[in-house]
Design an enzyme around this catalytic site. Structure first.
Site, short mmCIF file in Angstrom:
data_model
loop_
_atom_site.label_atom_id
_atom_site.label_comp_id
_atom_site.label_asym_id
_atom_site.label_seq_id
_atom_site.Cartn_x
_atom_site.Cartn_y
_atom_site.Cartn_z
N LYS A 178 0.75 -0.98 0.10
CA LYS A 178 0.18 -0.07 0.13
C LYS A 178 0.97 1.19 0.14
O LYS A 178 1.45 1.60 1.09
CB LYS A 178 -0.70 -0.15 1.22
CG LYS A 178 -2.41 0.68 1.05
CD LYS A 178 -2.25 2.20 0.60
CE LYS A 178 -1.94 3.04 1.73
NZ LYS A 178 -1.71 4.50 1.33
N GLU A 253 9.39 1.37 10.78
CA GLU A 253 10.47 2.29 10.78
C GLU A 253 9.71 3.79 10.62
O GLU A 253 9.14 4.00 9.73
CB GLU A 253 10.94 2.02 9.00
CG GLU A 253 11.61 0.90 9.06
CD GLU A 253 12.97 0.79 9.37
OE1 GLU A 253 13.60 1.62 9.92
OE2 GLU A 253 13.59 -0.33 9.45
N CYS A 287 13.69 10.55 6.66
CA CYS A 287 13.74 10.14 7.97
C CYS A 287 15.03 10.20 8.70
O CYS A 287 14.89 10.91 9.72
CB CYS A 287 13.47 8.80 7.84
SG CYS A 287 14.31 7.50 6.80
N GLU A 386 9.81 16.39 14.23
CA GLU A 386 10.47 16.24 12.88
C GLU A 386 9.60 17.37 12.14
O GLU A 386 8.46 17.13 11.83
CB GLU A 386 9.85 14.92 12.62
CG GLU A 386 10.61 14.21 11.53
CD GLU A 386 10.08 12.99 11.06
OE1 GLU A 386 9.09 12.49 11.29
OE2 GLU A 386 10.99 12.07 10.41
P1 NAD Z 1 2.47 8.67 7.29
O1 NAD Z 1 2.42 7.89 8.50
O2 NAD Z 1 1.57 9.68 7.19
O3 NAD Z 1 1.92 7.63 5.95
C1 NAD Z 1 2.54 6.48 5.83
C2 NAD Z 1 1.62 5.15 4.99
O4 NAD Z 1 0.59 5.04 6.03
C3 NAD Z 1 1.12 5.78 3.87
O5 NAD Z 1 0.81 5.03 3.04
C4 NAD Z 1 -0.42 6.33 4.28
O6 NAD Z 1 -1.57 6.30 3.37
C5 NAD Z 1 -0.64 5.06 5.56
N1 NAD Z 1 -1.62 5.36 6.38
C6 NAD Z 1 -2.10 6.44 6.88
N2 NAD Z 1 -3.00 6.28 7.87
C7 NAD Z 1 -3.03 4.87 7.90
C8 NAD Z 1 -3.78 3.89 8.69
N3 NAD Z 1 -4.84 4.53 9.66
N4 NAD Z 1 -3.73 2.73 8.61
C9 NAD Z 1 -2.49 2.19 8.02
N5 NAD Z 1 -1.90 2.97 6.94
C10 NAD Z 1 -2.05 4.21 7.11
O7 NAD Z 1 3.74 9.06 6.80
P2 NAD Z 1 4.18 9.95 5.54
O8 NAD Z 1 3.85 11.16 5.55
O9 NAD Z 1 3.80 9.13 4.24
O10 NAD Z 1 5.94 9.57 5.69
C11 NAD Z 1 6.84 10.49 6.42
C12 NAD Z 1 7.02 9.90 7.72
O11 NAD Z 1 7.72 8.54 7.50
C13 NAD Z 1 8.29 10.53 8.38
O12 NAD Z 1 7.80 10.54 9.82
C14 NAD Z 1 9.44 9.78 8.23
O13 NAD Z 1 10.38 10.06 9.10
C15 NAD Z 1 8.69 8.50 7.87
N6 NAD Z 1 9.97 7.69 7.38
C16 NAD Z 1 10.63 6.67 8.06
C17 NAD Z 1 11.50 5.99 7.18
C18 NAD Z 1 12.59 5.06 8.05
O14 NAD Z 1 13.32 4.18 7.29
N7 NAD Z 1 12.46 5.10 9.27
C19 NAD Z 1 11.72 6.23 5.67
C20 NAD Z 1 10.84 7.14 5.22
C21 NAD Z 1 9.90 8.05 5.98
#
Ligand code: NAD
Length: 484
Positions: A178, A253, A287, A386
């Site tokens: 997803k 992650e 991240c 962040e």
């Molecule tokens: P997000 O948490 O808003 O969304 C991530 C994913 O989760 C998306 O596909 C979104 O559609 C989905 N999602 C949203 N609500 C959900 C729910 N209720 N149930 C299941 N899935 C759901 O994050 P983002 O804005 O897409 O990404 C940015 C974040 O990701 C930052 O905090 C960043 O640090 C983190 N990130 C971490 C890493 C790592 O390796 N640790 C890598 C990349 C990004």
């Protein structure tokens, strides 16, 4: 509108059950440039059923029964196709995420490397023979979970696809992905390439859609055996709770507020370009962005001066021009970053330098200049949260002890760096930093697929990348045979 993309299930593009769609916005100019299917629970059911059939009830489906070396061969063929379609994948990623082209290129190469690395690993997932009284033979086997779900963020769609799915597939699992509703075109195209490489239908499926619909349906699905989630700590918590309903294991992650510590004896010529790159890469939407810089007080003014000189030159411009910084992903993200900078200024935190937005950048784009903040109190929100934008918080320290305390004083623990020529200090400080990765006299180090990554505290748990990832995407079975 140039792209209309459907769901990818059983090696075919199919419409969502209710035919609804979501527009994709080009962050460089704010225009709608594509449409993706708005998948929901029924579509997730379909994709999970396809993945289950490909795995098989007893691991005897078209993917599940493949010999490890055959899985490796298919991943290697996929890697070749990624290389062949490098330009196309990079320009999709660049436009969709608003990422400067050279960074998107590096991300496509990373996907290729993940496929190559885990192609080589597929037939090297050994178990153990455990010594026990001689009347027994004890085997510890690493077996795939079965159907795995991967929930991806928008900032590195194609890299995180590689990082999460390649080890899962290498170990014999099937995947339901997803991706983010904000950026997912490269993921759909890469999925299509798995079919071209000869992956059987159902091995890798993609359901696009909103997190609260498709994402939560995947996280809470009874027939998904393992979830890997990359995203924010807040949503990570929801995903972990949803998976707990069925006691399914989860890798999280999550985010970071990674410190870079500059000691007075550091090679500043080597360090400062990487300090700058650590916050402007992908406009700070990374991240592991090095978003806090702790500087020993005797070199503090020199560091500020040199960073300020560089920050004032930085230009944000459309992604396809390959600028220092591209736009942010969307209007709400731009608003969020602006609010943080305003908050800092309201609290009398000094802006030491500000880059600029190119004068001819399209007005509808989501551009924010690079901002250098100095003398930031470590407890201030701009040093703790962040921001996910090109905003660097710099602060002085006077002793090693204080530097370690400040570095560890956030809720995150994803990555950290320290710069010093003192060999004993390198290891002493590295061991005291509470962080999944610690870089010494480098930062990012090319992002090698070989280097295990993962967080502590609110940055998550579980590890991806390297051979370590294979432990997460397999489960151990102990077989105890009494033969005498
Ligand atoms: P997000 O948490 O808003 O969304 C991530 C994913 O989760 C998306 O596909 C979104 O559609 C989905 N999602 C949203 N609500 C959900 C729910 N209720 N149930 C299941 N899935 C759901 O994050 P983002 O804005 O897409 O990404 C940015 C974040 O990701 C930052 O905090 C960043 O640090 C983190 N990130 C971490 C890493 C790592 O390796 N640790 C890598 C990349 C990004």
């Amino acid at each position: 509108m140039t792209h209309r993309r459907q769901l990818f299930i059983d090696n075919a593009f199919v419409p969502s059950a209710d035919g609804r769609s979501i527009p994709l916005i080009d962050p460089s100019d704010g225009s709608e440039f594509a449409e993706i299917a708005r998948g929901a629970a029924e579509d997730v059911d379909r994709a999970v059923a396809a993945a289950r059939a490909a795995f098989g009830d007893q691991g005897n489906g078209a993917w599940g029964r493949l010999a490890p070396m055959e899985r490796g061969r298919l991943l290697a063929r996929f890697a070749q196709l990624v290389e062949k379609h490098h330009d196309e994948l990079a320009s999709l990623e660049s436009r969709d995420v608003g990422k400067p082209l050279r960074q998107a290129r590096a991300d496509v190469t990373a996907l290729q490397r993940y496929a190559e690395f885990y192609a080589g690993a597929a037939d090297k997932i050994y178990g153990d023979v455990i010594p026990y009284p001689s009347t027994y033979a004890v085997l510890a086997l690493r077996e795939p979970h079965g159907v795995t779900g991967q929930i991806l963020p928008w900032n590195y769609p194609i890299q995180v696809l590689g990082r999460s799915c390649m080890p899962a597939l290498a170990a014999g699992n099937t995947c339901v992905v997803k991706p983010s509703e904000d950026a997912c075109l490269s993921v759909l195209r890469a999925a299509e390439l798995t079919a071209e490489a000869g992956f059987p239908p159902g091995a890798l499926n993609v359901v696009t859609g909103y997190g609260r619909e498709a994402g939560s349906a995947l996280a809470s699905h009874a027939d998904v055996d393992h979830i890997s989630f990359t995203g924010s700590p807040e949503i990570g918590k929801l995903v972990a709770c949803a998976a707990a309903e069925h006691h399914h294991p989860v890798i999280l992650e999550l985010g970071g507020k990674s410190p870079q510590i500059l000691f007075a004896d550091a090679d500043l010529d080597a360090a400062l370009p990487l300090v700058v790159n650590g916050i402007i890469q992908n406009s700070g939407q990374t991240c592991v962005a090095g978003s806090r810089v702790l500087v020993e007080s005797s070199v503090y003014e020199e560091v500020i001066e040199r960073l300020a000189a560089r920050f004032s030159e930085l230009v944000a411009a459309p992604a396809n021009l390959d600028p220092d910084l591209g736009p942010l992903i969307r209007a709400t993200q731009l608003e969020r970053v602006r609010n943080f900078v305003e908050l800092a200024e309201r609290d009398h935190i000094k802006v030491a330098a500000r880059g600029r937005v190119a004068a001819d950048a399209p007005r509808g784009g989501f551009y924010h200049p690079a901002v250098l903040l100095r003398d930031v109190p470590n407890e201030h929100r701009v040093a703790q949260e962040e921001i996910f934008g090109p905003v660097l918080a710099v602060m002085p320290f006077t002793s090693e002890h204080e530097a370690i305390r400040m570095a560890n004083d956030t809720r995150y623990g994803l990555a950290a760096a320290l710069w010093t020529r003192d060999g004993a200090r390198q290891l002493r400080v590295a061991r005291k930093l509470v962080s999944g990765q610690v870089f010494v006299n480098c930062f990012g180090a090319g992002g090698g697929v070989e280097l295990p990554l993962g967080g502590v505290k609110h940055s998550g748990h579980g590890r991806e990348k390297g051979m370590e990832a294979l432990l997460g995407v397999t489960r151990l079975k102990t077989i105890i045979v009494k033969h005498d």
